[in-house]
Design a protein around this motif. Structure first.
Motif, PDB file in Angstrom:
ATOM      1  N   THR A 202       0.626  -1.202   0.074  1.00  0.00           N
ATOM      2  CA  THR A 202      -0.063  -0.064  -0.121  1.00  0.00           C
ATOM      3  C   THR A 202       0.885   1.304   0.041  1.00  0.00           C
ATOM      4  O   THR A 202       0.498   2.278   0.694  1.00  0.00           O
ATOM      5  N   TRP A 203       2.037   1.181  -0.607  1.00  0.00           N
ATOM      6  CA  TRP A 203       2.720   2.437  -1.019  1.00  0.00           C
ATOM      7  C   TRP A 203       2.146   3.224  -2.069  1.00  0.00           C
ATOM      8  O   TRP A 203       1.674   2.487  -3.022  1.00  0.00           O
ATOM      9  N   ASP A 204       2.728   4.456  -2.054  1.00  0.00           N
ATOM     10  CA  ASP A 204       2.312   5.066  -3.305  1.00  0.00           C
ATOM     11  C   ASP A 204       3.298   4.939  -4.348  1.00  0.00           C
ATOM     12  O   ASP A 204       4.583   4.368  -4.146  1.00  0.00           O
ATOM     13  N   ASP A 205       3.317   5.685  -5.572  1.00  0.00           N
ATOM     14  CA  ASP A 205       4.296   5.190  -6.748  1.00  0.00           C
ATOM     15  C   ASP A 205       5.386   5.748  -6.520  1.00  0.00           C
ATOM     16  O   ASP A 205       6.461   5.005  -6.873  1.00  0.00           O
ATOM     17  N   GLU A 206       5.563   6.952  -5.770  1.00  0.00           N
ATOM     18  CA  GLU A 206       6.922   7.623  -5.753  1.00  0.00           C
ATOM     19  C   GLU A 206       7.813   6.847  -4.687  1.00  0.00           C
ATOM     20  O   GLU A 206       8.819   6.638  -5.038  1.00  0.00           O
ATOM     21  N   ARG A 207       7.331   6.454  -3.852  1.00  0.00           N
ATOM     22  CA  ARG A 207       7.723   5.707  -2.684  1.00  0.00           C
ATOM     23  C   ARG A 207       8.478   4.221  -3.304  1.00  0.00           C
ATOM     24  O   ARG A 207       9.588   3.879  -2.930  1.00  0.00           O
ATOM     25  N   ALA A 208       7.675   3.527  -3.721  1.00  0.00           N
ATOM     26  CA  ALA A 208       7.945   2.369  -4.631  1.00  0.00           C
ATOM     27  C   ALA A 208       9.195   2.467  -5.670  1.00  0.00           C
ATOM     28  O   ALA A 208      10.170   1.770  -5.475  1.00  0.00           O
ATOM     29  N   VAL A 209       9.073   3.540  -6.531  1.00  0.00           N
ATOM     30  CA  VAL A 209      10.254   3.938  -7.407  1.00  0.00           C
ATOM     31  C   VAL A 209      11.335   4.166  -6.796  1.00  0.00           C
ATOM     32  O   VAL A 209      12.187   3.683  -7.242  1.00  0.00           O
ATOM     33  N   ARG A 210      11.345   4.954  -5.601  1.00  0.00           N
ATOM     34  CA  ARG A 210      12.487   5.376  -4.994  1.00  0.00           C
ATOM     35  C   ARG A 210      13.215   4.388  -4.369  1.00  0.00           C
ATOM     36  O   ARG A 210      14.430   4.366  -4.589  1.00  0.00           O
ATOM     37  N   ILE A 211      12.334   3.390  -3.584  1.00  0.00           N
ATOM     38  CA  ILE A 211      13.322   2.292  -3.049  1.00  0.00           C
ATOM     39  C   ILE A 211      13.849   1.437  -3.974  1.00  0.00           C
ATOM     40  O   ILE A 211      14.828   0.850  -3.890  1.00  0.00           O
ATOM     41  N   LEU A 212      13.138   0.997  -5.065  1.00  0.00           N
ATOM     42  CA  LEU A 212      13.733   0.005  -6.092  1.00  0.00           C
ATOM     43  C   LEU A 212      14.966   0.642  -6.904  1.00  0.00           C
ATOM     44  O   LEU A 212      15.791  -0.038  -6.996  1.00  0.00           O
ATOM     45  N   ASN A 213      14.728   1.915  -6.898  1.00  0.00           N
ATOM     46  CA  ASN A 213      15.822   2.540  -7.855  1.00  0.00           C
ATOM     47  C   ASN A 213      17.256   2.538  -6.888  1.00  0.00           C
ATOM     48  O   ASN A 213      18.291   2.372  -7.354  1.00  0.00           O
ATOM     49  N   HIS A 214      16.732   2.710  -5.481  1.00  0.00           N
ATOM     50  CA  HIS A 214      18.082   2.770  -4.841  1.00  0.00           C
ATOM     51  C   HIS A 214      18.558   1.269  -4.672  1.00  0.00           C
ATOM     52  O   HIS A 214      19.911   1.340  -4.668  1.00  0.00           O
ATOM     53  N   MET A 215      17.546   0.310  -4.646  1.00  0.00           N
ATOM     54  CA  MET A 215      18.306  -0.971  -4.539  1.00  0.00           C
ATOM     55  C   MET A 215      18.999  -1.295  -5.803  1.00  0.00           C
ATOM     56  O   MET A 215      20.189  -2.263  -5.809  1.00  0.00           O
ATOM     57  N   VAL A 216      18.722  -0.912  -7.067  1.00  0.00           N
ATOM     58  CA  VAL A 216      19.369  -1.074  -8.322  1.00  0.00           C
ATOM     59  C   VAL A 216      20.601  -0.605  -8.202  1.00  0.00           C
ATOM     60  O   VAL A 216      21.634  -1.000  -8.544  1.00  0.00           O
ATOM     61  N   HIS A 217      20.589   0.861  -7.670  1.00  0.00           N
ATOM     62  CA  HIS A 217      21.844   1.354  -7.527  1.00  0.00           C
ATOM     63  C   HIS A 217      23.045   0.762  -6.679  1.00  0.00           C
ATOM     64  O   HIS A 217      24.271   0.907  -6.841  1.00  0.00           O
ATOM     65  N   GLU A 218      22.457  -0.016  -5.580  1.00  0.00           N
ATOM     66  CA  GLU A 218      23.321  -0.662  -4.593  1.00  0.00           C
ATOM     67  C   GLU A 218      23.605  -1.899  -5.259  1.00  0.00           C
ATOM     68  O   GLU A 218      24.248  -2.591  -4.483  1.00  0.00           O
ATOM     69  N   GLU A 219      22.897  -2.374  -6.319  1.00  0.00           N
ATOM     70  CA  GLU A 219      23.208  -3.708  -7.191  1.00  0.00           C
ATOM     71  C   GLU A 219      22.692  -4.715  -6.433  1.00  0.00           C
ATOM     72  O   GLU A 219      23.174  -5.962  -6.573  1.00  0.00           O
ATOM     73  N   LEU A 220      21.685  -4.546  -5.296  1.00  0.00           N
ATOM     74  CA  LEU A 220      20.892  -5.469  -4.978  1.00  0.00           C
ATOM     75  C   LEU A 220      19.647  -6.228  -5.723  1.00  0.00           C
ATOM     76  O   LEU A 220      19.309  -6.993  -5.518  1.00  0.00           O
TER      77      LEU A 220
END
Length: 241
Positions: A202-220
């Motif tokens: 139940t997150w909004d779009d901005e929160r979901a995208v931000r966390i996923l982009n962060h995890m991609v950046h960290e190579e997770l």
């Protein structure tokens, strides 16, 4: 009304009685601490005798070693606290966990380009068990103890519970609660998406995208644009083949 001499005397007697009770209480507490200290020393001596008698079982029998570690923990003895001294010389456990720690580091570094520094504890155990460098049978408990020692050194190694899995993190930095929530959501399939996160968490779009982009950046996480919609895969959750 003024108190008579009897009243003052009674008060002084009460104060004296309280002081004597306090003194006696301190004496009893000191005696109890002394007895506990003697008992603890006795337990440690017993533990040393036990360890000397069962040295081979402790080194070679994983289940027996686990029970021995728990028995040590109950009386505040850590056989792994130092690579020198009685415990290391008697049992060689310091060398065992040192060698195991080296193996853990080697496996985590070797797999880091693929998983970004996250590996399922069971998969790490499988890889370590296949190594010819570790002579004894290694248990998950052994791995966790060795990883705790690595973490104390400030190396970034730690075990993180994520849903039904336990992940070994081998890079510095703490996972946020949002990171952990996304990993827990993806633990069954190994992947997730923005839409899935929005629906399940139940997150909004901005929160979901931000966390996923962060995890991609960290190579997770890896991005998969070939699937219908965009999927985010977590190689650290892939089963070991």
């Amino acid at each position: 009304m003024r108190r008579g001499p009897g009243g003052v005397g009674a008060i002084n007697k009460q104060r004296l009685a309280k002081a004597k009770y306090a003194e006696k209480g301190t004496e009893i507490a000191d005696n109890q601490l002394s007895q506990m200290g003697k008992q603890l020393e006795s337990f440690k001596n017993y533990l040393e005798d036990f360890a000397a008698k069962h040295k081979t079982d402790i080194k070679k029998n994983p289940e027996f070693r686990g029970h021995f570690q728990k028995m040590c923990a109950r009386i505040g003895v850590d056989p792994l606290a130092s690579s020198k001294g009685f415990w290391a010389e008697l049992l060689g456990v310091g060398d065992f966990y040192y060698e195991l720690g080296v193996q853990i580091v080697e496996v985590c570094i070797a797999t880091r380009p693929r998983n970004g520094g996250l590996i399922v504890l069971d998969d790490l155990h499988s890889k370590i068990s296949k190594s010819s460098k570790v002579r004894q049978d290694v248990t998950l408990d052994d791995l966790e103890r060795a990883i705790k020692k690595l973490h104390v050194l400030g190396s970034g190694f730690q075990v993180i519970p994520v849903g039904s899995k336990r992940l070994v993190q081998s890079v510095p930095g703490e996972l946020s609660m949002d990171d952990t929530a996304v990993l827990q959501l993806a633990q069954g399939s190994g992947y997730t998406s923005v839409e899935s996160i929005k629906k399940e968490l139940t997150w909004d779009d901005e929160r979901a995208v931000r966390i996923l982009n962060h995890m991609v950046h960290e190579e997770l996480a890896w991005i998969d644009d070939q699937a219908p919609g965009r999927l985010y895969w977590f190689p650290g959750l892939f089963p070991d083949n």
